[in-house]
Design a protein around this motif. Structure first.
Motif, PDB file in Angstrom:
ATOM      1  N   VAL A 259      80.806  13.329  69.901  1.00 36.21           N
ATOM      2  CA  VAL A 259      82.141  13.390  70.560  1.00 36.21           C
ATOM      3  C   VAL A 259      81.793  14.392  71.709  1.00 36.21           C
ATOM      4  N   ALA A 260      82.445  14.176  72.901  1.00 34.67           N
ATOM      5  CA  ALA A 260      82.417  15.096  73.960  1.00 34.67           C
ATOM      6  C   ALA A 260      83.858  15.308  74.745  1.00 34.67           C
ATOM      7  N   GLN A 261      84.216  16.297  75.484  1.00 31.83           N
ATOM      8  CA  GLN A 261      85.388  16.390  76.208  1.00 31.83           C
ATOM      9  C   GLN A 261      85.325  16.084  77.680  1.00 31.83           C
ATOM     10  N   THR A 262      86.452  15.568  78.276  1.00 31.17           N
ATOM     11  CA  THR A 262      86.369  15.423  79.564  1.00 31.17           C
ATOM     12  C   THR A 262      86.013  16.582  80.412  1.00 31.17           C
ATOM     13  N   GLY A 263      85.267  16.124  81.241  1.00 31.72           N
ATOM     14  CA  GLY A 263      84.785  17.699  82.219  1.00 31.72           C
ATOM     15  C   GLY A 263      83.755  18.068  81.798  1.00 31.72           C
ATOM     16  N   GLY A 264      83.419  18.141  80.264  1.00 36.46           N
ATOM     17  CA  GLY A 264      82.070  18.588  79.799  1.00 36.46           C
ATOM     18  C   GLY A 264      80.996  17.900  79.834  1.00 36.46           C
ATOM     19  N   ASN A 265      79.935  18.045  79.165  1.00 37.07           N
ATOM     20  CA  ASN A 265      78.517  17.341  79.177  1.00 37.07           C
ATOM     21  C   ASN A 265      78.553  16.857  77.757  1.00 37.07           C
TER      22      ASN A 265
END
Length: 282
Positions: A47-53
């Motif tokens: 799982v990753a968030q938008t704008g992150g890595n």
């Protein structure tokens, strides 16, 4: 002559390694069944968030050239992409990078919603070894409990907490605003900001009427959140109110005493008048 033969052998080996991948990306009839099977195989969820890595894990014990492939839709493989070959990025999108030697983890920088999907890392051995990773994307946001409106008494303390939700990374900063003015570094007496592991806290030790305003917490990697603070003015002290009642009571008592005294003076005269009238009548 020896260097020339070495170069030919190297080119031949690279052709054998990369050709099956290119064929799969081109998408012939022979690959459709294996493509569907790929989506049915167990995959590690990341799982990753938008704008992150996003970091997609991949580990092989044996030697060989590892490639990363982004699987297309199960029913349409036209968007199937070869991302990396060895340590080099094959895709035109430079956000895809292999990191963490000796592993073959894939880093996706500045994640977008469209990056979600199934990824495959494979090593060209006999038989071919594969690892599958499914990437899920979230949109981080912040909340301030107690909103959207909060009423506080003048002179009381105020504590506002900015909580991060659906976040996979800690923010670089969280700024607090009162209306349009950032207050993190204002050094206002009695007002302080405390950074927490998963958010931030704004503390006002003694609320003033001027503290009534719209407050916003704005994390670096999540949607901001707002709350409107309404300050209730301090009521009149009960002692003062009771004092006013005593004064009114004293004045009323004095007036009643005066009326009673005047009545006592007048009553004898009235009684004599009645006696005279009665006497004349007889």
């Amino acid at each position: 002559m020896a260097p020339f033969l070495l170069i030919l052998l190297l080119l031949a080996s690279l052709h054998n390694l990369i050709h099956p991948i290119d064929g799969a990306i081109d998408g012939g009839e022979s690959t459709k069944q294996s493509d569907v099977e790929a989506y049915q195989r167990p995959a590690k969820n990341v799982v990753a968030q938008t704008g992150g890595n996003a970091l997609l894990p991949c580990r092989f014990n044996g030697p060989g050239i590892v490639t990363w492939i982004r699987q297309g839709h199960a029913k349409n493989r036209k968007d199937r992409q070869l991302l990396t070959v060895g340590r080099s990025t094959h895709s035109k999108d430079t956000r895809f990078v292999v990191v963490n030697s000796p592993d073959w983890n894939l880093m996706i920088k500045s994640v977008k919603h469209e990056d979600a999907g199934l990824y495959e890392c494979q090593i060209q051995t006999e038989p071919v070894q594969q690892r599958f990773v499914r990437l899920n994307i979230t949109e981080a946001y912040s909340v301030i409990p107690g909103g959207p409106n909060l009423h506080v008494k003048q002179g009381s303390s105020l504590r506002l907490e900015c909580q991060l939700m659906a976040a996979t990374e800690s923010p670089s900063y969280i700024f607090w605003f009162r209306e349009e003015r950032m207050i993190n570094y204002d050094n206002e007496p009695g007002v302080r900001v405390e950074l927490k592991r998963n958010g931030s806290v704004l503390v006002v030790e003694k609320v003033k009427l001027s503290h009534g305003a719209n407050y916003t917490c704005s994390p670096s990697n999540a949607k901001p959140s707002c709350i409107m603070i309404h300050v209730i003015e301090e009521e009149e002290k009960p002692a003062a109110m009771h004092g006013g009642d005593r004064r009114n009571s004293t004045a009323a008592t004095s007036g009643n005493t005066m009326l009673t005294f005047m009545a006592l003076l007048i009553i004898p005269d009235i009684r004599r008048c009645f006696e005279n009238l009665i006497c004349h009548a007889t």
